[in-house]
Design an enzyme around this catalytic site. Structure first.
Site, PDB file in Angstrom:
ATOM      1  N   ASP A  83     -47.038  15.756  -5.541  1.00 57.90           N
ATOM      2  CA  ASP A  83     -47.820  16.845  -6.004  1.00 57.90           C
ATOM      3  C   ASP A  83     -49.116  16.322  -6.371  1.00 57.90           C
ATOM      4  O   ASP A  83     -49.149  15.375  -7.330  1.00 57.90           O
ATOM      5  CB  ASP A  83     -47.189  17.716  -6.904  1.00 57.90           C
ATOM      6  CG  ASP A  83     -47.660  19.092  -7.353  1.00 57.90           C
ATOM      7  OD1 ASP A  83     -48.856  19.159  -7.297  1.00 57.90           O
ATOM      8  OD2 ASP A  83     -47.002  20.104  -7.162  1.00 57.90           O
ATOM      9  N   ARG A 120     -43.721  27.562   3.920  1.00 56.84           N
ATOM     10  CA  ARG A 120     -44.690  28.242   5.099  1.00 56.84           C
ATOM     11  C   ARG A 120     -44.762  27.231   6.365  1.00 56.84           C
ATOM     12  O   ARG A 120     -44.547  26.145   6.194  1.00 56.84           O
ATOM     13  CB  ARG A 120     -46.021  28.366   4.757  1.00 56.84           C
ATOM     14  CG  ARG A 120     -46.508  29.499   3.575  1.00 56.84           C
ATOM     15  CD  ARG A 120     -46.162  30.931   4.230  1.00 56.84           C
ATOM     16  NE  ARG A 120     -46.270  31.760   3.285  1.00 56.84           N
ATOM     17  CZ  ARG A 120     -45.604  32.326   2.280  1.00 56.84           C
ATOM     18  NH1 ARG A 120     -44.297  32.088   2.307  1.00 56.84           N
ATOM     19  NH2 ARG A 120     -45.735  33.204   1.386  1.00 56.84           N
ATOM     20  N   GLU A 124     -44.054  32.638  13.301  1.00 58.81           N
ATOM     21  CA  GLU A 124     -43.058  33.569  12.819  1.00 58.81           C
ATOM     22  C   GLU A 124     -43.396  35.038  12.975  1.00 58.81           C
ATOM     23  O   GLU A 124     -42.292  35.902  13.173  1.00 58.81           O
ATOM     24  CB  GLU A 124     -42.361  33.300  11.382  1.00 58.81           C
ATOM     25  CG  GLU A 124     -43.435  33.580  10.284  1.00 58.81           C
ATOM     26  CD  GLU A 124     -42.777  33.373   9.034  1.00 58.81           C
ATOM     27  OE1 GLU A 124     -42.296  32.155   8.705  1.00 58.81           O
ATOM     28  OE2 GLU A 124     -43.029  34.089   8.264  1.00 58.81           O
ATOM     29  N   HIS A 178     -37.204  33.654   7.227  1.00 59.99           N
ATOM     30  CA  HIS A 178     -38.037  33.995   5.984  1.00 59.99           C
ATOM     31  C   HIS A 178     -37.294  34.709   4.796  1.00 59.99           C
ATOM     32  O   HIS A 178     -37.561  35.805   4.513  1.00 59.99           O
ATOM     33  CB  HIS A 178     -39.359  34.699   6.377  1.00 59.99           C
ATOM     34  CG  HIS A 178     -40.269  34.086   5.297  1.00 59.99           C
ATOM     35  ND1 HIS A 178     -41.691  33.978   5.705  1.00 59.99           N
ATOM     36  CD2 HIS A 178     -40.280  34.267   3.978  1.00 59.99           C
ATOM     37  CE1 HIS A 178     -42.389  33.626   4.914  1.00 59.99           C
ATOM     38  NE2 HIS A 178     -41.544  33.909   3.399  1.00 59.99           N
TER      39      HIS A 178
END
Ligand code: NAI
Length: 344
Positions: free
Chosen positions: A174, A231, A260, A292
């Site tokens: 991160d 995502r 999607e 999702h």
């Protein structure tokens, strides 16, 4: 009562918004279509719109909403990659629900991993056909394997905690590491090289678009399992499909897919899917695609409804917009919302 309209409505959305709408003093009209430049005009006569992850909130959509008197877009989700914030600035306020249940998403990521690894999806189909053979169902112990977590925000950190419970060695990448944590941070390259499983929990942005691509798939361990509940466009899907065909990737659990919008949340069971990559991925025995749905728990839907209606109430009551977001907040951290109560 203030009139608001709600795009891309599904039956499960209505349950919780109907539960709270009177408490917050809203009249809600529910629309089935997604919000885009063709449907934005439906918002005429309302004061605000409620939108979701697969709505297309580009400059054209924003202009139509603005010209029809809309002052606020209340996103009923955390992600905001589908909004043109520069186009919205000075015209329409955008609020979101930054956290509604990080547990829902983290637990779904684990569900995908366990299903894939222990081949539960295949076993379920077999025993329904009275096929009790175990051939081809072998998994591996999670205990002692290395889990690479990309993004250690709200969801990522819950996910790390669950992984530690399984006895996984967790490493993470991160660019903004969590303070006061015992998470072992490594470079992204190191994470790709060392991990037996990689799970994505970072937002989609220009920097993270196709974060997983052919180059870094090549450096990963043979048989690596990839989990994506964040995502779709974090992964170059074509490169992933190729890596699965070459047996480099041992499994993929995908709750999101980069294209999607056209498919997810809809019943397409009578249609020919005109997307060879999605069809290819779904046809693989070691790929699980969910639509999702990681957020879909009672607790999350309840929190989404309450926080969205509170965001709208704060806007209409001219209160501090805690959950507003604009391009200055995202890019430069230079938004002076604290002084003005809102981004502009
Ligand atoms: P968060 O904002 O709390 O955490 C995101 C973390 O990603 C932060 O620590 C940030 O520093 C890190 N990050 C930013 N750029 C990065 C990069 N280039 N590489 C690695 N890490 C990076 O967000 P939260 O609530 O944990 O959500 C994570 C993502 O999960 C959201 O962006 C959203 O896309 C997705 N999501 C998916 C849902 C679903 O139903 N499938 C539901 C809710 C969220």
């Amino acid at each position: 009562m203030r009139k608001i309209c709600f795009y891309d409505t599904k039956p499960y959305d209505k349950i919780y918004f109907d539960l709270y709408k009177e408490k917050y003093g809203f009249e809600i009209d529910y629309f089935e279509p997604k919000l885009n430049s063709d449907t934005a005009v439906m918002a005429k006569g309302y004061e605000a719109v409620v939108a979701f992850v697969n709505d297309t909130i580009d400059a054209k959509t924003i202009d139509i909403l603005y010209n029809n008197g809309i002052g606020m877009i209340a996103m009923r989700c955390a992600g905001y990659n589908n909004i043109d914030f520069k186009a919205a600035f000075d015209k329409i306020h955008v609020v979101r629900v930054p956290a509604y249940s990080p547990y829902a998403v983290a637990e779904h990521a684990i569900a995908l991993l366990l299903t894939l690894n222990r081949k539960i999806h295949r076993a379920y189909n077999r025993t329904r056909e009275h096929n009790f053979s175990l051939n081809g169902l072998m998994g591996f112990d999670l205990h002692g394997k290395t889990m690479g977590v990309v993004g250690t925000g709200k969801i990522g950190r819950i996910f790390v905690g669950i992984c530690k419970g399984f006895g996984l060695n967790v490493i993470a990448y991160d660019p903004y590491p969590a303070g006061n944590s015992d998470i072992r941070y490594v470079s992204f390259l190191e994470l790709c090289k060392e991990s037996d499983i990689i799970s994505l929990h970072c937002p989609l942005s220009k920097e993270t678009h196709h974060l997983i691509n052919q180059d870094n798939l090549e450096v990963m361990k043979k048989g690596v399992i990839l989990i994506n509940t964040s995502r779709g466009a974090l992964i170059d899907s074509e490169a992933l499909l190729n890596a699965i065909k070459e047996e480099k990737v041992g499994g993929a659990g995908l709750d999101v897919y980069e294209e999607e919008t056209e498919f997810f949340y809809e019943d397409k069971s009578y249609s020919i899917i005109q997307d060879d990559i999605l069809s290819g991925l779904i046809s693989m025995p070691n790929v699980i695609v969910t639509s999702h749905q990681a957020f879909l728990t009672k607790e999350a839907l309840n929190n989404i409804a309450e926080i969205t209606l509170q965001n709208l109430t704060d806007y209409f009551d001219d209160k501090f917009l805690e959950n507003e977001i604009c391009y200055q907040c995202i890019k430069f951290n230079s938004c002076d919302r604290n002084e003005r109560k809102r981004c502009f």
